[in-house]
Scaffold this motif. Structure first.
Motif, short mmCIF file in Angstrom:
data_model
loop_
_atom_site.label_atom_id
_atom_site.label_comp_id
_atom_site.label_asym_id
_atom_site.label_seq_id
_atom_site.Cartn_x
_atom_site.Cartn_y
_atom_site.Cartn_z
N SER A 195 56.48 -35.14 113.26
CA SER A 195 56.86 -34.29 114.38
C SER A 195 58.22 -34.69 114.94
N GLY A 196 58.50 -35.99 114.96
CA GLY A 196 59.79 -36.46 115.45
C GLY A 196 60.94 -35.91 114.63
N TYR A 197 60.79 -35.91 113.32
CA TYR A 197 61.84 -35.37 112.45
C TYR A 197 61.99 -33.87 112.61
N LYS A 198 60.87 -33.17 112.72
CA LYS A 198 60.94 -31.72 112.87
C LYS A 198 61.64 -31.34 114.17
N ARG A 199 61.33 -32.04 115.25
CA ARG A 199 61.91 -31.72 116.55
C ARG A 199 63.38 -32.13 116.65
N THR A 256 66.34 -42.83 106.01
CA THR A 256 65.52 -43.36 107.11
C THR A 256 64.11 -42.79 107.07
N LYS A 257 63.99 -41.50 106.77
CA LYS A 257 62.66 -40.88 106.71
C LYS A 257 61.81 -41.48 105.59
N LEU A 307 60.72 -44.90 106.68
CA LEU A 307 59.70 -44.80 107.73
C LEU A 307 58.34 -44.43 107.15
N LYS A 308 58.33 -43.58 106.14
CA LYS A 308 57.08 -43.20 105.48
C LYS A 308 56.40 -44.43 104.87
N GLN A 309 57.20 -45.31 104.29
CA GLN A 309 56.64 -46.54 103.70
C GLN A 309 56.14 -47.47 104.81
N ILE A 361 64.43 -50.31 110.40
CA ILE A 361 64.57 -49.33 109.32
C ILE A 361 65.94 -48.63 109.42
N ALA A 362 66.33 -48.29 110.66
CA ALA A 362 67.63 -47.67 110.87
C ALA A 362 68.76 -48.61 110.46
#
Length: 433
Positions: free
Chosen positions: A351-355, A404-405, A408-410, A286-287
């Motif tokens: 959580s990964g994105y928030k952190r 990327t987010k 990743l959601k998909q 994805i990245a």
């Protein structure tokens, strides 16, 4: 699941198409109907290339004065530098030679005469009243810039030129405008002249006693105000200069410098993509897709704004690629930590994105600060490096946080539960999804 697959496939196809168009362009001809888009390195519409990559022209100017001081020659180099930057040639270089000469190197323009025309007139600037008296000189002017907006409560939004004067210029202009405003209509003007040619003749209605004044009226578009501002800036010289040498040069790094540099960049990006896929598995892929989109956006922006690209500029872009991947590494590392402690894949992504968000923003802001400082205090290739680094950093932050987010959601919507495909090294029976 079906919607996620559809969105993911469409997104990947759109990104691939955007990347292809940005890098290679297209030209579709059907009967009398034609639609086209130039590739990123198109000579006329694409990214400008630096002198070290494609060669260009060298102009040597000489001061037409008997006695010349070092301060006056520095003023000449500053004016020429300002003129080149305004034309978009940030990779051009301006250096003094001896006591009375200035050497200008302009990339991409192979015909030296064309380079002189592009650089524009470099004659002496004067401001004269209707009686022909010189009331202001080029040395009294700090700068001129084109603007669009309101200049008074009744003017509405119009195109105009903003003139900035130094202290000596303010006192001279105050007296000159006071006298001009008292004259009859038709003679209440102050003409702006480049040598003996009038380039503007604005009328004066009242005394102007500020360091910033406005030239308005009669400008149809931004091109006209931009041209006048450029002429004023180019004439802001303590004396007349003339070119005494014109010649063209080849690329200083060799004929294959550009292709070799781009090949090196491509190999570096490819290795980074392989690393991401090998270490982070599906998120790494994805990245990689986001990285392709990043390259497409960079190519589009640099083509549209005709950014000059030299070897330092390529280095800036490659560095910003590292910044883009670094953001993804931080996000994926946080995701793996969440998955190891037993969170679901969807929760781990959120959580990964928030952190990781604050760390990503802080890292990119510090890089942008460095790019801004390099741009305003550097010259030539240093500015080119700063421009590409700044553009790349902003775009990389956008792709890491948003593109990327979204992808990743998909991916989460596909309900792939094997944690090993997310880069987590756990036994199958220990998985908790």
């Amino acid at each position: 699941m079906g919607k996620s697959i559809t969105k993911l496939v469409i997104s990947v196809l759109v990104i691939a198409l955007c990347a292809y168009i940005a890098l290679f362009g297209f030209d579709i001809r059907i009967s009398n109907w034609n639609i086209s888009y130039p590739n990123a390195l198109d000579e006329n519409y694409g990214i400008r290339q630096g002198l070290d990559l494609v060669g260009g022209s060298i102009i040597t100017y000489e001061a037409q004065a008997e006695n010349v001081t070092a301060e006056e020659m520095q003023s000449v180099t500053n004016v020429l530098r300002k003129r080149l930057d305004a034309l978009g040639f940030s990779e051009a270089t301006v250096t003094t030679q001896g006591e009375k000469k200035v050497r200008v190197e302009i990339p991409s323009i192979q015909d030296p005469k064309e380079a002189v025309e592009t650089l524009g007139q470099t004659a002496t600037l004067t401001f004269r009243d209707s009686d022909g008296n010189i009331v202001l000189e080029g040395t009294d002017v700090k700068s001129a810039r084109a603007a669009y907006g309101e200049v008074s409560q009744t003017s509405g939004t119009i195109h105009h030129v903003v003139l900035n004067l130094n202290d000596s210029g303010v006192s001279k202009f105050t007296e000159a405008t006071k006298i001009a405003s008292q004259k009859a209509e038709g003679s209440n003007y102050i003409a702006i002249m480049l040598d003996e040619e009038v380039i503007s003749q604005p009328s004066v209605d009242s005394t102007i006693n500020t360091s910033e004044c406005v030239i308005s009226g009669g400008f149809a578009n931004a091109e006209e105000t931009g041209e006048l501002a450029a002429l004023i800036n180019s004439g802001n010289l303590p004396f007349t200069i003339e070119h005494v040498e014109l010649r063209s040069v080849g690329p200083s790094l060799g004929e294959k410098a550009l292709s070799t540099s781009l090949l090196a960049a491509a190999i570096g990006i490819l290795l980074v993509m392989i690393f991401m896929a090998a270490v982070y598995k599906l998120p790494g892929l994805i990245a990689d897709v986001s990285l392709i989109f990043y390259i497409a956006i960079i190519a589009y922006i640099m083509s549209q704004f005709r950014v000059n690209l030299s070897l330092p500029g390529i280095a800036g872009l490659i560095l910003s690629v590292g910044m883009a991947v670094d953001a993804n590494v931080i996000i994926f590392a946080r995701m793996k930590e969440e998955l190891v402690v037993g969170k679901t894949i969807r929760a781990a992504v959120d959580s990964g994105y928030k952190r990781a968000f604050i760390a990503i923003v802080d890292a990119n802001i510090t890089t942008l600060i460095a790019a801004v400082v390099l741009f305003f205090f550097g010259t030539g290739p240093i500015q080119g490096f700063a421009i590409t680094l700044g553009i790349g950093t902003v775009v990389s932050m956008f792709t890491a946080i948003f593109i990327t987010k979204f992808l990743l959601k998909q991916l989460v919507g596909l309900k792939i539960k094997d944690l090993r495909l997310y880069g987590v090294n756990v036994k199958k029976e220990e998985q908790n999804v």
